[in-house]
Design a protein around this motif. Sequence first.
Motif, PDB file in Angstrom:
ATOM      1  N   GLY A 386       0.734  -1.296  -0.002  1.00  0.00           N
ATOM      2  CA  GLY A 386      -0.113   0.117   0.020  1.00  0.00           C
ATOM      3  C   GLY A 386       0.671   1.252   0.039  1.00  0.00           C
ATOM      4  N   GLN A 387       0.455   2.636   0.048  1.00  0.00           N
ATOM      5  CA  GLN A 387       0.915   3.766   0.158  1.00  0.00           C
ATOM      6  C   GLN A 387       1.956   3.570   1.181  1.00  0.00           C
ATOM      7  N   LYS A 388       1.631   3.073   2.478  1.00  0.00           N
ATOM      8  CA  LYS A 388       2.612   3.329   3.557  1.00  0.00           C
ATOM      9  C   LYS A 388       3.685   2.402   3.442  1.00  0.00           C
ATOM     10  N   GLU A 389       3.578   1.164   2.741  1.00  0.00           N
ATOM     11  CA  GLU A 389       4.497   0.176   2.630  1.00  0.00           C
ATOM     12  C   GLU A 389       5.669   0.848   1.383  1.00  0.00           C
ATOM     13  N   VAL A 390       5.049   1.591   0.382  1.00  0.00           N
ATOM     14  CA  VAL A 390       5.990   2.217  -0.536  1.00  0.00           C
ATOM     15  C   VAL A 390       6.847   3.148   0.125  1.00  0.00           C
ATOM     16  N   PHE A 391       6.083   3.942   1.099  1.00  0.00           N
ATOM     17  CA  PHE A 391       6.789   5.169   1.868  1.00  0.00           C
ATOM     18  C   PHE A 391       7.979   4.545   2.896  1.00  0.00           C
ATOM     19  N   ASP A 392       7.656   3.159   3.434  1.00  0.00           N
ATOM     20  CA  ASP A 392       8.445   2.680   4.330  1.00  0.00           C
ATOM     21  C   ASP A 392       9.671   1.937   3.816  1.00  0.00           C
ATOM     22  N   ASN A 393       9.147   1.316   2.599  1.00  0.00           N
ATOM     23  CA  ASN A 393      10.342   0.230   2.158  1.00  0.00           C
ATOM     24  C   ASN A 393      10.129  -0.860   2.660  1.00  0.00           C
ATOM     25  N   THR A 394       8.713  -1.263   2.869  1.00  0.00           N
ATOM     26  CA  THR A 394       8.394  -2.516   3.512  1.00  0.00           C
ATOM     27  C   THR A 394       7.301  -3.142   2.626  1.00  0.00           C
ATOM     28  N   ALA A 395       6.854  -4.503   3.097  1.00  0.00           N
ATOM     29  CA  ALA A 395       5.891  -5.245   2.349  1.00  0.00           C
ATOM     30  C   ALA A 395       5.009  -5.961   3.428  1.00  0.00           C
ATOM     31  N   ILE A 396       3.830  -6.100   3.209  1.00  0.00           N
ATOM     32  CA  ILE A 396       3.054  -7.097   4.045  1.00  0.00           C
ATOM     33  C   ILE A 396       3.110  -8.508   3.470  1.00  0.00           C
ATOM     34  N   ILE A 397       3.450  -9.482   4.271  1.00  0.00           N
ATOM     35  CA  ILE A 397       3.443 -11.036   3.838  1.00  0.00           C
ATOM     36  C   ILE A 397       2.072 -11.424   4.438  1.00  0.00           C
ATOM     37  N   ARG A 398       1.429 -12.239   3.467  1.00  0.00           N
ATOM     38  CA  ARG A 398       0.074 -12.648   3.987  1.00  0.00           C
ATOM     39  C   ARG A 398       0.106 -14.217   3.731  1.00  0.00           C
ATOM     40  N   ASP A 399      -0.088 -14.854   4.721  1.00  0.00           N
ATOM     41  CA  ASP A 399      -0.378 -16.325   4.515  1.00  0.00           C
ATOM     42  C   ASP A 399      -1.758 -16.614   4.099  1.00  0.00           C
ATOM     43  N   MET A 400      -1.925 -17.195   3.063  1.00  0.00           N
ATOM     44  CA  MET A 400      -3.287 -17.395   2.265  1.00  0.00           C
ATOM     45  C   MET A 400      -3.986 -18.312   2.831  1.00  0.00           C
ATOM     46  N   LYS A 401      -3.417 -19.380   3.893  1.00  0.00           N
ATOM     47  CA  LYS A 401      -4.414 -20.135   4.264  1.00  0.00           C
ATOM     48  C   LYS A 401      -4.942 -19.660   5.731  1.00  0.00           C
ATOM     49  N   SER A 402      -3.961 -18.928   6.553  1.00  0.00           N
ATOM     50  CA  SER A 402      -4.584 -18.743   7.879  1.00  0.00           C
ATOM     51  C   SER A 402      -4.956 -17.145   7.827  1.00  0.00           C
ATOM     52  N   GLY A 403      -4.483 -16.225   6.894  1.00  0.00           N
ATOM     53  CA  GLY A 403      -4.990 -15.079   6.863  1.00  0.00           C
ATOM     54  C   GLY A 403      -3.861 -14.258   7.654  1.00  0.00           C
ATOM     55  N   ALA A 404      -2.868 -14.887   8.372  1.00  0.00           N
ATOM     56  CA  ALA A 404      -2.066 -14.043   9.206  1.00  0.00           C
ATOM     57  C   ALA A 404      -1.153 -12.990   8.295  1.00  0.00           C
ATOM     58  N   GLN A 405      -0.782 -11.929   8.910  1.00  0.00           N
ATOM     59  CA  GLN A 405      -0.130 -11.034   8.054  1.00  0.00           C
ATOM     60  C   GLN A 405       1.230 -10.429   9.138  1.00  0.00           C
ATOM     61  N   GLU A 406       2.266 -10.265   8.366  1.00  0.00           N
ATOM     62  CA  GLU A 406       3.613  -9.679   9.032  1.00  0.00           C
ATOM     63  C   GLU A 406       4.276  -8.589   8.048  1.00  0.00           C
ATOM     64  N   VAL A 407       4.874  -7.757   8.859  1.00  0.00           N
ATOM     65  CA  VAL A 407       5.446  -6.759   7.725  1.00  0.00           C
ATOM     66  C   VAL A 407       7.119  -7.126   7.627  1.00  0.00           C
ATOM     67  N   ALA A 408       7.385  -6.718   6.554  1.00  0.00           N
ATOM     68  CA  ALA A 408       8.955  -7.243   6.407  1.00  0.00           C
ATOM     69  C   ALA A 408       9.424  -6.051   5.562  1.00  0.00           C
ATOM     70  N   GLY A 409      10.908  -5.591   5.848  1.00  0.00           N
ATOM     71  CA  GLY A 409      11.524  -4.770   5.237  1.00  0.00           C
ATOM     72  C   GLY A 409      11.709  -5.149   3.795  1.00  0.00           C
ATOM     73  N   LEU A 410      11.828  -4.488   2.885  1.00  0.00           N
ATOM     74  CA  LEU A 410      12.295  -5.016   1.292  1.00  0.00           C
ATOM     75  C   LEU A 410      13.593  -5.682   1.463  1.00  0.00           C
ATOM     76  N   ASN A 411      14.591  -5.236   2.025  1.00  0.00           N
ATOM     77  CA  ASN A 411      15.793  -5.862   2.078  1.00  0.00           C
ATOM     78  C   ASN A 411      15.822  -7.263   2.519  1.00  0.00           C
ATOM     79  N   VAL A 412      14.862  -7.716   3.271  1.00  0.00           N
ATOM     80  CA  VAL A 412      14.847  -9.363   4.024  1.00  0.00           C
ATOM     81  C   VAL A 412      13.689  -9.741   3.234  1.00  0.00           C
ATOM     82  N   LEU A 413      13.020  -9.226   2.283  1.00  0.00           N
ATOM     83  CA  LEU A 413      11.551  -9.821   1.649  1.00  0.00           C
ATOM     84  C   LEU A 413      11.915 -11.162   1.164  1.00  0.00           C
ATOM     85  N   ALA A 414      12.867 -11.441   0.565  1.00  0.00           N
ATOM     86  CA  ALA A 414      12.918 -12.694  -0.379  1.00  0.00           C
ATOM     87  C   ALA A 414      13.331 -13.688   0.492  1.00  0.00           C
ATOM     88  N   LYS A 415      14.194 -13.380   1.493  1.00  0.00           N
ATOM     89  CA  LYS A 415      14.715 -14.365   2.435  1.00  0.00           C
ATOM     90  C   LYS A 415      13.727 -14.886   3.280  1.00  0.00           C
TER      91      LYS A 415
END
Length: 429
Positions: A386-415
């Motif tokens: 979203g806008q906020k993530e663009v600004f913060d250089n982060t991303a939300i990772i969502r588990d499609m099964k449980s719906g649980a979400q977590e925020v991660a910095g772009l530098n560690v996203l792939a890992k």
Amino acid sequence: MANPKFQAPRGTKDILPQEEGYWQFVHNTFTEVMGLAGFGRIQTPVFEPTELFERGVGKSSDIVRKEMYTFKDKSDNSLTLRPEGTAPVMRAYIEHGMQSWPQSVKLAYFESMYRYERPQAGRYREHWQIGAELIGEQAPFADCQVIALALRIYEKLGLQNLSLQLNSLGDEKCRPKYLKELVKYLGPHQKSLCEDCRERYKLNPLRVLDCKEDKCQAIIAESPTMLDHLCKDCHGHFKEVLEYLDELDIVYEINPRIVRGLDYYTRTLFEVWGHAGSGSALGGGGRYDKLMKEIGGPDIPAVGFGAGVERLIEELKLQKVLPPPGPRPQVFVANLGDSARKRCYKIIEHLLSEGVGAVGKLDKGSIKAQLRSADKLGVPLAVIIGQKEVFDNTAIIRDMKSGAQEVAGLNVLAKKIKRKLEIAAQPSD
Ligand code: HAM
């Protein structure tokens, strides 16, 4: 489109992505089995001089008489799309002086073949074959080795309850005598044979034995067999092949009516039958000790087999064997708004270059619609920007099964994503 202007030519078909897994499965299994047994891959041209097949496959065979795609090129050479793989491989053996290679020479191929046949289930005008040729070995263990190889491919593919049919066609010493007997027997029945067989009777009476027509079957059932007319050497060869097969606990059925459609065979012949109905052998092969000489090469014996890939895939489906899943997207990248869309695009490319399967819909669809797409794809994870993530250089990772979400910095996203995917892939008890 109901009535497109162009369609694939009759007897050919497109292989769509839904089918591709089966093709990969057959290809990979074949490559593994052949590689382990010391067979090198050979690829020959799609077309060859017409005479190669006329001499190799035989002028009296149905293939040469009726089924070849033959054409003249602009230099007036007569060329033919290969209807089978054995004669081209023998041509290559001679051309490249493989006689001076360490013997025996073992070659395998995965190639398309062309036959102008009447299209029906399991019969195409363009079909693919996996095949192998073991060249330079006269001894019966080679026949057994080739049969065992063919069966191992079927077994590794997970196919069950197939039937191995065996026969011997004798050689130039004993076959002519048998043919005389056969002609003597068929002669009085000529009028009762089907039209094709009446022609075969004149050109190549052996091929009558292969006919599937009911009225011919009744006559064939009473005919003399080659097996009862084998000379001492051919009898001894066949007996030893059977002993080797017994040694390996390979179950077979001796079937004196199997003659196969190519004229080059001598001695051992075999077919493997599946469950998709008669007349649709999954594969077949045999010994062809005189082919090399027939096409102008040295007198070198050989034995091999070929199996139809489309028929193998039909059999896999019939037996409900699923191919292992291939590489596919594991992450859906979703966006909330214009500025996020550009970022999403970058993240998809970044994940892909890190070896993580990623896709996204970069249109203006709602987040709900995007997550529905993710669900449909069956990906375990989504990344939401979203806008906020663009600004913060982060991303939300969502588990499609449980719906649980977590925020991660772009530098560690792939890992982080790789770690989560590893956990998701682990079997749960
Ligand atoms: P073939 O029996 O003519 O033998 O073909 C081998 C296999 O290819 C058949 O058992 C069948 O599964 C598949 N096949 C043949 N024609 C078609 C078709 N029109 N549509 C779909 N599948 C088909 C040979 O070609 C020999 N070169 C095999 C061989 C190799 N013998 C010794 N070495």
